[in-house]
Design a protein around this motif. Structure first.
Motif, mmCIF file in Angstrom:
data_model
loop_
_atom_site.group_PDB
_atom_site.id
_atom_site.type_symbol
_atom_site.label_atom_id
_atom_site.label_comp_id
_atom_site.label_asym_id
_atom_site.label_seq_id
_atom_site.Cartn_x
_atom_site.Cartn_y
_atom_site.Cartn_z
ATOM 1 N N ALA A 157 0.870 -1.186 0.000
ATOM 2 C CA ALA A 157 0.000 0.000 0.000
ATOM 3 C C ALA A 157 0.903 1.231 0.000
ATOM 4 C CB ALA A 157 -0.899 -0.013 1.232
ATOM 5 N N LEU A 158 0.275 2.377 -0.119
ATOM 6 C CA LEU A 158 1.044 3.625 -0.204
ATOM 7 C C LEU A 158 1.514 4.111 1.162
ATOM 8 C CD1 LEU A 158 1.876 6.139 -2.023
ATOM 9 C CD2 LEU A 158 -0.267 7.168 -1.262
ATOM 10 N N ASN A 159 2.740 4.583 1.200
ATOM 11 C CA ASN A 159 3.181 5.445 2.294
ATOM 12 C C ASN A 159 3.935 6.574 1.612
ATOM 13 O OD1 ASN A 159 4.438 6.807 4.319
ATOM 14 N ND2 ASN A 159 5.016 4.980 5.485
ATOM 15 N N LYS A 209 10.812 -0.530 -0.357
ATOM 16 C CA LYS A 209 11.439 0.668 -0.917
ATOM 17 C C LYS A 209 12.034 0.358 -2.300
ATOM 18 C CE LYS A 209 14.667 4.289 0.335
ATOM 19 N NZ LYS A 209 15.648 4.774 1.310
ATOM 20 N N TYR A 210 12.709 -0.789 -2.369
ATOM 21 C CA TYR A 210 13.330 -1.215 -3.634
ATOM 22 C C TYR A 210 12.264 -1.421 -4.699
ATOM 23 C CZ TYR A 210 15.764 -4.199 -7.006
ATOM 24 O OH TYR A 210 16.278 -4.746 -8.163
ATOM 25 N N LEU A 211 11.161 -2.092 -4.306
ATOM 26 C CA LEU A 211 10.086 -2.377 -5.265
ATOM 27 C C LEU A 211 9.452 -1.080 -5.774
ATOM 28 C CD1 LEU A 211 8.504 -4.637 -6.673
ATOM 29 C CD2 LEU A 211 6.864 -4.543 -4.806
ATOM 30 N N ALA A 212 9.190 -0.150 -4.852
ATOM 31 C CA ALA A 212 8.569 1.118 -5.262
ATOM 32 C C ALA A 212 9.467 1.851 -6.251
ATOM 33 C CB ALA A 212 8.300 1.978 -4.036
ATOM 34 N N LYS A 213 10.777 1.807 -5.987
ATOM 35 C CA LYS A 213 11.721 2.501 -6.864
ATOM 36 C C LYS A 213 11.687 1.892 -8.270
ATOM 37 C CE LYS A 213 16.507 3.769 -7.009
ATOM 38 N NZ LYS A 213 17.825 3.298 -6.632
ATOM 39 N N THR A 214 11.675 0.570 -8.347
ATOM 40 C CA THR A 214 11.660 -0.062 -9.671
ATOM 41 C C THR A 214 10.317 0.192 -10.367
ATOM 42 O OG1 THR A 214 10.965 -2.184 -8.733
ATOM 43 C CG2 THR A 214 13.308 -1.892 -9.075
ATOM 44 N N GLN A 215 9.225 0.177 -9.602
ATOM 45 C CA GLN A 215 7.902 0.410 -10.214
ATOM 46 C C GLN A 215 7.752 1.844 -10.695
ATOM 47 O OE1 GLN A 215 6.065 -2.125 -11.071
ATOM 48 N NE2 GLN A 215 7.843 -3.086 -10.138
ATOM 49 N N ALA A 273 5.211 1.631 0.792
ATOM 50 C CA ALA A 273 6.251 2.503 0.237
ATOM 51 C C ALA A 273 5.572 3.528 -0.657
ATOM 52 C CB ALA A 273 7.287 1.687 -0.529
ATOM 53 N N ASN A 274 6.397 4.404 -1.227
ATOM 54 C CA ASN A 274 5.828 5.514 -2.009
ATOM 55 C C ASN A 274 5.610 5.124 -3.475
ATOM 56 O OD1 ASN A 274 4.884 8.046 -2.549
ATOM 57 N ND2 ASN A 274 6.885 9.058 -2.467
ATOM 58 N N PHE A 275 4.623 4.296 -3.723
ATOM 59 C CA PHE A 275 4.309 3.840 -5.081
ATOM 60 C C PHE A 275 3.481 4.890 -5.819
ATOM 61 C CE2 PHE A 275 4.909 -0.115 -2.759
ATOM 62 C CZ PHE A 275 5.618 -0.898 -3.652
ATOM 63 N N ALA A 276 3.974 5.330 -6.978
ATOM 64 C CA ALA A 276 3.260 6.371 -7.740
ATOM 65 C C ALA A 276 1.876 5.910 -8.182
ATOM 66 C CB ALA A 276 4.087 6.786 -8.950
ATOM 67 N N VAL A 277 1.746 4.626 -8.498
ATOM 68 C CA VAL A 277 0.474 4.147 -9.057
ATOM 69 C C VAL A 277 -0.603 3.966 -7.972
ATOM 70 C CG1 VAL A 277 0.776 1.618 -8.974
ATOM 71 C CG2 VAL A 277 -0.374 2.674 -10.940
ATOM 72 N N GLY A 285 7.613 7.397 3.245
ATOM 73 C CA GLY A 285 8.724 6.482 3.491
ATOM 74 C C GLY A 285 8.306 5.051 3.249
ATOM 75 N N ALA A 286 9.205 4.114 3.577
ATOM 76 C CA ALA A 286 8.905 2.708 3.330
ATOM 77 C C ALA A 286 8.983 1.917 4.627
ATOM 78 C CB ALA A 286 9.893 2.146 2.321
ATOM 79 N N THR A 287 8.172 0.844 4.724
ATOM 80 C CA THR A 287 8.178 0.031 5.939
ATOM 81 C C THR A 287 9.228 -1.076 5.887
ATOM 82 O OG1 THR A 287 6.331 -1.190 4.949
ATOM 83 C CG2 THR A 287 5.775 0.443 6.625
ATOM 84 N N SER A 288 9.852 -1.262 4.712
ATOM 85 C CA SER A 288 10.948 -2.231 4.646
ATOM 86 C C SER A 288 11.842 -1.878 3.457
ATOM 87 C CB SER A 288 10.410 -3.659 4.474
ATOM 88 O OG SER A 288 9.952 -3.846 3.148
ATOM 89 N N ALA A 289 13.051 -2.420 3.499
ATOM 90 C CA ALA A 289 13.988 -2.157 2.404
ATOM 91 C C ALA A 289 13.452 -2.757 1.105
ATOM 92 C CB ALA A 289 15.357 -2.746 2.740
ATOM 93 N N ALA A 290 12.795 -3.933 1.225
ATOM 94 C CA ALA A 290 12.256 -4.596 0.023
ATOM 95 C C ALA A 290 11.157 -3.743 -0.615
ATOM 96 C CB ALA A 290 11.717 -5.970 0.383
#
Ligand SMILES: [Zn+2]
Length: 438
Positions: free
Chosen positions: A304-306, A316-322, A380-384, A309-314
């Protein structure tokens, strides 16, 4: 002088055959060297992409009777790769009849696109990103009146055009929008700020009797393949197949469902969100099958969106790639105008709470068919997922980078199980949520 083959031209670039080249051919080598071409035909728009080792200088203009789009590429000579472009036009292409390539003058390649209809073209270049070199992108949109006529029930074409003119924000809200949206869910027992007019004297929340609207978002598409598995399976194809199955199951439940894309087409993240908002979706679910650097990474996850920031490193990584999808898929505008509005923030806080509830319900169902990456919904901060007023989640169906999970993702059985679980989780959520008044 005899015609130089591509092979001898390539040799020439190493210097070994330079002595045999005329100045004219050498001059042509300075410009763009087209190394790849693609055409992505789709109803919403057709995209043609040229890829070059150096930035592509271009000019373009339109001709009428018959409709044509002419693109001149500066400082360049045609080659075998470019000549193949004409063969890539499919008969089903809604906009292009044929593409012709010629050497207009020693310094200019001329590409003539013969069109089936009058188009609204967007032609732009993109700097190298990810695996892509310099790109020239030619997007052929229908004219606005055609788009409106064709899409009475689906605003995708009009939204894409608004987006390409910079009229849509990164969170899917429109530039013209000045007021905050209505929160999607009211009067849940844990909602601390109920709207008095919607709260009857009994204290029981009213159940609104209308059909829930679900927006299904298969990730990536077109120029953006998403992640690719060790045996070559593309994320964009897997998630489209699963998304169609989710729609089928949800339709069976009697919900009103839409898809952000139902073709192999690139749709910017902001347009996906804008489409969900314009169709007043109650739920937004984005479907993915991503990769991690370590091939042993596996399992299903829900996000879900935050925005902060991100609740885990994984996560955060996923949001960045997405979030890189727009750069990879190629957009003329980033649409990244920040909406900084306290009312939006308040709405979004309530929405995120609902997203977490939705995510938990979906995760509970998914846990019955696959190993979970983690037992809770990650953020994490997912744009979608940024629609301020629609509970939104991203489902990581499995890791396509894991050979075992790639095999699962290619099987119809697993896709169907996945779709059933996502749909059941959404149904669980809707059975307790109260829909917004519209
Ligand atoms: Zn993805």
């Amino acid at each position: 002088m005899p015609t130089l083959s591509r092979r001898s031209l390539l040799l020439a670039s190493t210097g070994t055959l330079l002595i045999t080249l005329t100045p004219r051919v050498r001059a042509a080598k300075i410009g763009a060297d087209i190394v790849s071409t693609r055409i992505w035909p789709a109803n919403a728009y057709t995209r043609m992409t040229l890829e070059s080792t150096t930035p592509i200088q271009f000019k373009y203009f339109q001709l009428k009777n018959p409709d044509r789009l002419v693109i001149d590429i500066q400082g360049s000579a045609t080659n075998q790769v470019l000549q193949e472009l004409g063969k890539k036009v499919l008969p089903r292409d809604p906009y292009i009849t044929s593409v012709r390539i010629g050497q207009f003058n020693p310094e200019t390649i001329r590409i003539v696109m013969d069109l089936k209809t009058t188009v609204n073209p967007q032609v732009f270049s993109l700097a190298p990103v990810a695996n892509f070199k310099n790109r020239l992108v030619v997007d052929l949109y229908p004219t606005k009146s055609v788009a409106i006529e064709q899409e009475k029930n689906d605003p995708l074409m009009a939204l894409l055009q608004d987006y390409s003119h910079g009229k849509i924000n990164s969170d899917g809200t429109s530039q013209a929008q000045a007021t905050a949206p209505t929160p999607p869910v009211v009067n849940r027992p844990d909602n601390k700020t109920p709207t008095p007019s919607q709260n009857p004297p009994s204290g029981k929340p009213p159940k609104l009797n209308r059909q829930p609207v679900i927006m299904i978002d298969p990730g990536h598409g077109g120029e953006d393949p998403g992640a690719t598995g060790p045996s070559g399976l593309h994320e964009k194809n897997v998630v489209l197949a699963i998304g169609r199955l989710v729609k089928k199951v949800l339709d069976g439940y009697g919900y009103k469902t839409y898809m952000t894309r139902n073709e192999d087409i690139f749709i910017p993240l902001g347009v996906r969100v804008a489409k969900a908002r314009s169709l007043k979706a109650d739920v937004f679910v984005s479907i993915h099958a991503d990769a991690f650097t370590n091939p042993s990474a596996k399992g299903t996850g829900v996000y879900a969106l935050n925005p902060k920031g991100a609740t885990s490193a994984a996560a955060k990584y996923l949001a960045k790639t997405q979030n890189a999808a727009d750069a990879i898929g190629g957009v003329i505008y980033s649409g990244d105008k920040n909406v900084n509005n306290t009312l939006f923030d308040l709405t979004q806080t309530a929405t995120i709470k609902d997203s977490l509830k939705l995510g938990k319900d979906v995760l509970n169902r998914l846990g019955k068919i696959n190993t979970l990456h983690k037992g809770s919904v990650d953020q994490a901060n997912f744009a979608v997922l940024k629609a301020p007023d629609i509970p939104s989640i991203l489902v990581e169906t499995a890791f396509i980078s894991n050979p075992g999970e790639e095999r699962l993702l290619s099987s119809n059985d697993f896709r169907l199980k996945m779709a059933n679980s996502i749909a059941s989780g959404i149904k669980d959520y809707l059975s307790t949520a109260v829909l917004a008044r519209r």
